[in-house]
Design a protein around this motif. Structure first.
Motif, PDB file in Angstrom:
ATOM      1  N   THR A  51       0.695  -1.423  -0.016  1.00  0.00           N
ATOM      2  CA  THR A  51       0.136  -0.015  -0.056  1.00  0.00           C
ATOM      3  C   THR A  51       0.977   1.227   0.099  1.00  0.00           C
ATOM      4  OG1 THR A  51      -1.913  -1.500   1.175  1.00  0.00           O
ATOM      5  CG2 THR A  51      -1.673   1.337   1.209  1.00  0.00           C
ATOM      6  N   PRO A  52       0.804   2.199  -1.099  1.00  0.00           N
ATOM      7  CA  PRO A  52       1.652   3.492  -1.219  1.00  0.00           C
ATOM      8  C   PRO A  52       1.087   4.135   0.366  1.00  0.00           C
ATOM      9  CG  PRO A  52       0.465   2.799  -3.057  1.00  0.00           C
ATOM     10  CD  PRO A  52      -0.105   2.099  -2.157  1.00  0.00           C
ATOM     11  N   HIS A  53       1.937   4.828   1.039  1.00  0.00           N
ATOM     12  CA  HIS A  53       1.521   5.401   2.106  1.00  0.00           C
ATOM     13  C   HIS A  53       2.642   6.475   2.578  1.00  0.00           C
ATOM     14  CE1 HIS A  53       3.638   2.111   4.025  1.00  0.00           C
ATOM     15  NE2 HIS A  53       3.748   2.924   4.976  1.00  0.00           N
ATOM     16  N   TRP A  54       2.506   7.171   3.480  1.00  0.00           N
ATOM     17  CA  TRP A  54       3.616   7.981   4.180  1.00  0.00           C
ATOM     18  C   TRP A  54       2.878   8.341   5.585  1.00  0.00           C
ATOM     19  CZ3 TRP A  54       0.614   9.944   0.331  1.00  0.00           C
ATOM     20  CH2 TRP A  54      -0.237  10.898   0.621  1.00  0.00           C
ATOM     21  N   PHE A  55       3.989   8.623   6.355  1.00  0.00           N
ATOM     22  CA  PHE A  55       3.714   8.856   7.893  1.00  0.00           C
ATOM     23  C   PHE A  55       4.239  10.041   8.400  1.00  0.00           C
ATOM     24  CE2 PHE A  55       4.990   8.358  12.341  1.00  0.00           C
ATOM     25  CZ  PHE A  55       3.523   7.734  12.842  1.00  0.00           C
ATOM     26  N   ASP A  56       3.303  10.885   9.256  1.00  0.00           N
ATOM     27  CA  ASP A  56       3.607  12.275   9.895  1.00  0.00           C
ATOM     28  C   ASP A  56       3.595  12.156  11.423  1.00  0.00           C
ATOM     29  OD1 ASP A  56       4.435  14.632  10.269  1.00  0.00           O
ATOM     30  OD2 ASP A  56       2.676  15.588   9.383  1.00  0.00           O
ATOM     31  N   MET A  57       4.645  12.285  11.951  1.00  0.00           N
ATOM     32  CA  MET A  57       4.697  12.406  13.576  1.00  0.00           C
ATOM     33  C   MET A  57       4.490  13.577  13.982  1.00  0.00           C
ATOM     34  SD  MET A  57       8.629  11.128  14.234  1.00  0.00           S
ATOM     35  CE  MET A  57       8.675   9.839  12.771  1.00  0.00           C
ATOM     36  N   GLY A  58       4.220  14.833  13.114  1.00  0.00           N
ATOM     37  CA  GLY A  58       4.168  16.106  13.596  1.00  0.00           C
ATOM     38  C   GLY A  58       5.351  16.747  13.764  1.00  0.00           C
ATOM     39  N   GLU A  59       5.151  18.058  14.146  1.00  0.00           N
ATOM     40  CA  GLU A  59       6.326  19.253  14.352  1.00  0.00           C
ATOM     41  C   GLU A  59       7.049  18.743  15.589  1.00  0.00           C
ATOM     42  OE1 GLU A  59       7.267  21.808  12.711  1.00  0.00           O
ATOM     43  OE2 GLU A  59       6.060  21.631  11.175  1.00  0.00           O
ATOM     44  N   ARG A  60       6.419  18.113  16.499  1.00  0.00           N
ATOM     45  CA  ARG A  60       6.949  17.694  17.874  1.00  0.00           C
ATOM     46  C   ARG A  60       6.614  16.240  18.299  1.00  0.00           C
ATOM     47  NH1 ARG A  60       9.249  20.465  22.152  1.00  0.00           N
ATOM     48  NH2 ARG A  60       8.239  19.869  24.401  1.00  0.00           N
ATOM     49  N   PRO A  61       7.463  15.310  17.615  1.00  0.00           N
ATOM     50  CA  PRO A  61       6.880  13.946  17.529  1.00  0.00           C
ATOM     51  C   PRO A  61       7.109  13.639  18.917  1.00  0.00           C
ATOM     52  CG  PRO A  61       8.606  14.364  16.112  1.00  0.00           C
ATOM     53  CD  PRO A  61       8.493  15.796  16.645  1.00  0.00           C
ATOM     54  N   ASP A  62       6.103  12.752  19.436  1.00  0.00           N
ATOM     55  CA  ASP A  62       5.879  12.192  20.695  1.00  0.00           C
ATOM     56  C   ASP A  62       5.152  11.001  20.449  1.00  0.00           C
ATOM     57  OD1 ASP A  62       5.863  11.831  23.380  1.00  0.00           O
ATOM     58  OD2 ASP A  62       4.823  13.476  23.997  1.00  0.00           O
ATOM     59  N   PHE A  63       5.706   9.838  20.457  1.00  0.00           N
ATOM     60  CA  PHE A  63       4.852   8.535  20.508  1.00  0.00           C
ATOM     61  C   PHE A  63       5.644   7.286  20.964  1.00  0.00           C
ATOM     62  CE2 PHE A  63       6.390   8.596  16.357  1.00  0.00           C
ATOM     63  CZ  PHE A  63       6.918   7.285  16.140  1.00  0.00           C
ATOM     64  N   ILE A  64       4.798   6.430  21.402  1.00  0.00           N
ATOM     65  CA  ILE A  64       5.413   5.037  21.602  1.00  0.00           C
ATOM     66  C   ILE A  64       4.618   4.137  20.661  1.00  0.00           C
ATOM     67  CG2 ILE A  64       5.837   3.180  23.395  1.00  0.00           C
ATOM     68  CD1 ILE A  64       5.832   5.463  25.470  1.00  0.00           C
ATOM     69  N   ALA A  65       5.256   3.373  20.004  1.00  0.00           N
ATOM     70  CA  ALA A  65       4.316   2.245  19.094  1.00  0.00           C
ATOM     71  C   ALA A  65       5.024   0.838  19.271  1.00  0.00           C
ATOM     72  CB  ALA A  65       4.454   2.724  17.686  1.00  0.00           C
ATOM     73  N   ILE A  66       4.248  -0.018  19.480  1.00  0.00           N
ATOM     74  CA  ILE A  66       4.613  -1.567  19.158  1.00  0.00           C
ATOM     75  C   ILE A  66       4.469  -1.736  17.725  1.00  0.00           C
ATOM     76  CG2 ILE A  66       4.217  -3.960  20.042  1.00  0.00           C
ATOM     77  CD1 ILE A  66       3.009  -2.951  22.560  1.00  0.00           C
ATOM     78  N   ARG A  67       5.801  -2.320  17.139  1.00  0.00           N
ATOM     79  CA  ARG A  67       5.933  -2.670  15.658  1.00  0.00           C
ATOM     80  C   ARG A  67       6.039  -4.134  15.731  1.00  0.00           C
ATOM     81  NH1 ARG A  67      10.655   0.951  13.847  1.00  0.00           N
ATOM     82  NH2 ARG A  67      11.956  -0.645  15.144  1.00  0.00           N
ATOM     83  N   PHE A  68       5.127  -4.581  14.893  1.00  0.00           N
ATOM     84  CA  PHE A  68       5.163  -6.231  14.475  1.00  0.00           C
ATOM     85  C   PHE A  68       5.739  -6.355  13.063  1.00  0.00           C
ATOM     86  CE2 PHE A  68       1.806  -4.967  17.181  1.00  0.00           C
ATOM     87  CZ  PHE A  68       1.785  -6.081  18.109  1.00  0.00           C
ATOM     88  N   PHE A  69       6.812  -7.279  12.825  1.00  0.00           N
ATOM     89  CA  PHE A  69       7.521  -7.447  11.711  1.00  0.00           C
ATOM     90  C   PHE A  69       7.558  -8.931  11.365  1.00  0.00           C
ATOM     91  CE2 PHE A  69       9.812  -3.540  13.201  1.00  0.00           C
ATOM     92  CZ  PHE A  69       9.374  -2.818  12.346  1.00  0.00           C
ATOM     93  N   GLU A  70       7.561  -9.385  10.197  1.00  0.00           N
ATOM     94  CA  GLU A  70       7.738 -10.758   9.937  1.00  0.00           C
ATOM     95  C   GLU A  70       9.174 -11.074   9.625  1.00  0.00           C
ATOM     96  OE1 GLU A  70       5.277 -12.036   6.473  1.00  0.00           O
ATOM     97  OE2 GLU A  70       3.765 -10.333   7.005  1.00  0.00           O
ATOM     98  N   GLU A  71       9.714 -10.080   9.000  1.00  0.00           N
ATOM     99  CA  GLU A  71      11.365  -9.941   8.735  1.00  0.00           C
ATOM    100  C   GLU A  71      11.976  -9.103   9.315  1.00  0.00           C
ATOM    101  OE1 GLU A  71      12.661 -12.751   7.082  1.00  0.00           O
ATOM    102  OE2 GLU A  71      10.693 -13.184   6.486  1.00  0.00           O
ATOM    103  N   GLU A  72      13.217  -9.059   9.667  1.00  0.00           N
ATOM    104  CA  GLU A  72      14.078  -8.187  10.408  1.00  0.00           C
ATOM    105  C   GLU A  72      14.043  -6.778   9.680  1.00  0.00           C
ATOM    106  OE1 GLU A  72      17.971  -8.422  12.792  1.00  0.00           O
ATOM    107  OE2 GLU A  72      17.557 -10.450  11.829  1.00  0.00           O
ATOM    108  N   ASP A  73      14.209  -6.911   8.284  1.00  0.00           N
ATOM    109  CA  ASP A  73      13.974  -5.402   7.737  1.00  0.00           C
ATOM    110  C   ASP A  73      12.799  -5.334   7.004  1.00  0.00           C
ATOM    111  OD1 ASP A  73      13.684  -7.827   5.640  1.00  0.00           O
ATOM    112  OD2 ASP A  73      15.095  -7.029   4.237  1.00  0.00           O
ATOM    113  N   GLY A  74      11.682  -5.697   7.773  1.00  0.00           N
ATOM    114  CA  GLY A  74      10.101  -5.409   7.287  1.00  0.00           C
ATOM    115  C   GLY A  74      10.012  -3.818   7.297  1.00  0.00           C
TER     116      GLY A  74
END
Length: 191
Positions: A144-167
């Protein structure tokens, strides 16, 4: 609050849907094959070490990963550090890294334990901007073509799930589409 804004891909000013209703968001995303869910938020997630935070979400993570599909599960954190004079430059660099349209060879699955970020998904004639906040789980289908914006003052915690190390490695499309859409900060201040 979670926000979905659907815009015409060729005209960001043409807003087709703007809602904070979880049921509408879930249905609209499901219509496009995008999984969206809500998990309980762990209080004071920012103060917990990553290992402890993952332990607190162990039941939800295990349920999501029943099939064993995700071999690599980690936590990404970015928080403002006003005491660090290099923080503004580091934050800007982190933000700009994902503002260009790209896609991944596997699903991009993120659970926001705290803070916020916005995924922009180009789906044919529409761009769906999904502002995710603490408690939101989003799965962007592979390719899926997409992009991500974390805002002018980035502040988040996210759990990330990957099938491969370089996912997490993005395949950038070279399309400048992202420059024509409102930023995360603009979405949050729009009427």
């Amino acid at each position: 609050m979670t926000l979905l804004q659907v815009m015409a891909a060729d005209d960001a000013a043409e807003v087709r849907v703007r809602t904070t209703d979880d049921a509408v968001i879930t249905a609209e995303l499901a219509r496009h094959g995008i999984a969206f869910d809500r998990w309980p938020v762990v209080a004071e997630a920012a103060a917990l070490p990553s290992e402890e935070l993952l332990a607190r979400y162990a039941d939800q993570v295990a349920l999501l990963n029943e099939s064993g599909r995700y071999k690599h599960i980690d936590i990404a954190r970015i928080h403002p550090d006003d005491a660090d004079p290099q923080w503004p430059a580091r934050a800007k660099g982190a933000r700009e890294k994902f503002l260009d349209e790209h896609r991944h060879a596997e699903d991009e699955v993120r659970y926001f334990a705290a803070g916020r970020g916005c995924f922009y998904l180009r789906l044919g004639a529409e761009v769906l901007a999904v502002v995710c906040e603490g408690g939101d789980l989003l799965s962007v289908p592979a390719g899926t073509p997409h992009w991500f914006d974390m805002g002018e003052r980035p502040d988040f915690i996210a759990i990330r799930f990957f099938e491969e190390e370089d996912g997490w490695v993005g395949d950038f499309t070279g399309d400048a589409i992202s420059g024509g859409f409102p930023s995360l900060d603009d979405l949050l201040t729009a009427p």
